[in-house]
Design an enzyme around this catalytic site. Sequence first.
Site, mmCIF file in Angstrom:
data_model
loop_
_atom_site.group_PDB
_atom_site.id
_atom_site.type_symbol
_atom_site.label_atom_id
_atom_site.label_comp_id
_atom_site.label_asym_id
_atom_site.label_seq_id
_atom_site.Cartn_x
_atom_site.Cartn_y
_atom_site.Cartn_z
ATOM 1 N N ARG A 188 0.822 -1.215 0.000
ATOM 2 C CA ARG A 188 0.000 0.000 0.000
ATOM 3 C C ARG A 188 0.851 1.258 0.000
ATOM 4 N NH1 ARG A 188 -2.725 -4.280 2.032
ATOM 5 N NH2 ARG A 188 -5.018 -4.290 2.132
ATOM 6 N N GLY B 7 -1.427 -11.989 -4.622
ATOM 7 C CA GLY B 7 -2.858 -11.705 -4.709
ATOM 8 C C GLY B 7 -3.168 -10.270 -4.323
ATOM 9 N N ARG C 248 -6.153 -18.636 -8.626
ATOM 10 C CA ARG C 248 -6.930 -18.051 -7.516
ATOM 11 C C ARG C 248 -8.111 -17.213 -8.031
ATOM 12 N NH1 ARG C 248 -2.760 -15.567 -3.351
ATOM 13 N NH2 ARG C 248 -4.673 -15.380 -2.128
ATOM 14 N N SER D 80 -12.847 -10.219 3.343
ATOM 15 C CA SER D 80 -11.606 -10.065 2.576
ATOM 16 C C SER D 80 -11.160 -8.611 2.519
ATOM 17 C CB SER D 80 -11.793 -10.594 1.147
ATOM 18 O OG SER D 80 -10.712 -10.157 0.340
ATOM 19 N N GLN E 87 -8.649 -7.655 0.845
ATOM 20 C CA GLN E 87 -8.221 -7.358 -0.525
ATOM 21 C C GLN E 87 -9.398 -6.855 -1.360
ATOM 22 O OE1 GLN E 87 -6.219 -10.862 -1.985
ATOM 23 N NE2 GLN E 87 -4.398 -10.468 -0.742
ATOM 24 N N ASP F 92 -3.625 -15.346 7.830
ATOM 25 C CA ASP F 92 -2.386 -15.819 7.205
ATOM 26 C C ASP F 92 -1.545 -16.692 8.141
ATOM 27 O OD1 ASP F 92 -2.980 -14.543 4.852
ATOM 28 O OD2 ASP F 92 -1.859 -12.724 5.337
ATOM 29 N N ARG G 230 -4.492 -24.207 1.772
ATOM 30 C CA ARG G 230 -3.719 -24.381 3.016
ATOM 31 C C ARG G 230 -4.321 -25.414 3.958
ATOM 32 N NH1 ARG G 230 -1.762 -18.055 3.720
ATOM 33 N NH2 ARG G 230 -0.002 -18.309 2.295
ATOM 34 N N ARG H 294 4.210 -19.731 3.130
ATOM 35 C CA ARG H 294 3.877 -19.961 4.551
ATOM 36 C C ARG H 294 3.846 -21.455 4.899
ATOM 37 N NH1 ARG H 294 3.226 -14.685 5.915
ATOM 38 N NH2 ARG H 294 1.958 -13.431 4.496
HETATM 39 C C1 S3P Z 1 -4.157 -9.062 2.529
HETATM 40 C C2 S3P Z 1 -5.384 -9.597 2.841
HETATM 41 C C3 S3P Z 1 -5.594 -11.032 3.106
HETATM 42 C C4 S3P Z 1 -4.286 -11.772 3.356
HETATM 43 C C5 S3P Z 1 -3.210 -11.371 2.382
HETATM 44 C C6 S3P Z 1 -2.939 -9.888 2.438
HETATM 45 C C7 S3P Z 1 -4.057 -7.613 2.280
HETATM 46 O O1 S3P Z 1 -6.213 -11.600 1.979
HETATM 47 O O2 S3P Z 1 -4.488 -13.152 3.301
HETATM 48 O O3 S3P Z 1 -2.007 -12.076 2.683
HETATM 49 O O4 S3P Z 1 -2.922 -7.074 2.263
HETATM 50 O O5 S3P Z 1 -5.098 -6.968 2.125
HETATM 51 P P1 S3P Z 1 -7.821 -11.657 1.831
HETATM 52 O O6 S3P Z 1 -8.304 -10.295 1.796
HETATM 53 O O7 S3P Z 1 -8.059 -12.388 0.542
HETATM 54 O O8 S3P Z 1 -8.289 -12.438 3.019
#
Ligand code: S3P
Length: 456
Positions: free
Chosen positions: A38, A106, A134, A179, A181, A327, A358, A404
């Site tokens: 970010r 991701g 994914r 989520s 993300q 995570d 996982r 991980r």
């Molecule tokens: C993250 C959000 C998580 C996490 C990833 C980093 C982020 O994913 O698992 O390692 O930086 O916003 P999800 O939002 O898919 O849960």
Amino acid sequence: MNTATEPAPMAVTYITQPGRAKIQGSIRVPGDKSISHRSIMLGALADGTTEITGFLQGEDSLNTLRCFRAMGVEITEPVEGRVRVNGVGLHGLKAPAHPLYVGNSGTSMRLMAGILAGQSFDTVLEGDESLSRRPMKRVIDPLTQMGAVIESAEGGRSPLTIRGGQRLRAIEYTLPMASAQVKSCVLLAGLYAEGKTCVTEPAPTRDHTERMLTGFGYPVARDGSTACLDGGGQLIARQIDVPADISSAAFFMVAASIAPEADITLEHVGMNPTRTGVIDILKLMGADITLHNPREVGGEPVADVKIRSAKLRGIDIPEALVPLAIDEFPALFVAAACAEGRTVLTGAEELRVKESDRIAVMADGLNKLGVEATATPDGMIIQGKGANSQSFGSAEIWSQGDHRIAMSFAVAGLRSVGTITIHNCEFVETSFPGFADLFRHCGGGLVDQLVTGERA
Ligand code: S3P
């Protein structure tokens, strides 16, 4: 498929060394991955120069950095975590000459999809084999509702082609899954939308995007589980001190908890309350963890974390803690395998769509070590081996391209009578460069071998 920007094939194998390793010392693990991504993204979109310290020089955040450079943003080469980003403003990005390659990340793909949906030019986002499996429909759906035009491979998988020049409109979006993300993707697209974009989450997830936007002078209103922002504002450059990543610290928290006579301090660890589930869960299991010197750096709470050996006990993991430790479950499964009694995880189906499945990969690896671990659709049931110092057998594990998983089984080696051979540990570079050296530095027995031409 190798593209011009994809690294050459190269594999790393870890071989854990049996013996009574003591985990001791005082260390600082690398910078927080979520905040590092970010800091580049928001720094690029800000007006002015953002100075970053503590930046994670791991492959994932470096891929984000390279993508913004490819869109014309001047970013210095990171040196010991120091990076300078010359922001171009919300409308200053330029069309990249090639597809943007994000590797294993991701976070890069999902957050950048939100930013790219608001640009005047077309882009293609692509990742490695793991990322191409994914789900991206979770970001394509809300972005399409906002007026974005996105083409994907079958089943909503990447590569994603994002058509520029669309007029985005604000939406009120309720996340179908917890989520950060997806939440961040919609909020970042909201910067380019007309009106107020709101995202409601079913359970609290990491809030770095909201905190950091606020830090960059961009107001984000929070009302319970809903975060809202108005489009069309401006981000102002700032300094960012990235704390050590609690997700990387977690491997040492579990290592020190399960190893005999351990006593370790992890310095300057990010303590954002949306990330500290791992500490809560380990404490419920009886771990000896204390926080020292709590302070705040650039809007994020930070502390030094001291961990000593403990007799862990199995628990039913409270579902409310799942998104706050999402995570850390690979490492927590290893802790559960060393605990007295049964640990049950439910409500964690998201683990099936991480860098690997996982749940399946960890249950399989733990079974190979002689642990009774049963995968369920949304979690796992683990019968702990108890406090015996040597709990596990020898085994050969494939980490399935998941950083991980690799580090978790390296930690499991602390309680194994024999060696654990872990293949494809090169992906550890995505989040934790220098892990093997730091693990050895603290007393962990681990050999890492380079095997060329065998990358998964
Ligand atoms: C993250 C959000 C998580 C996490 C990833 C980093 C982020 O994913 O698992 O390692 O930086 O916003 P999800 O939002 O898919 O849960």
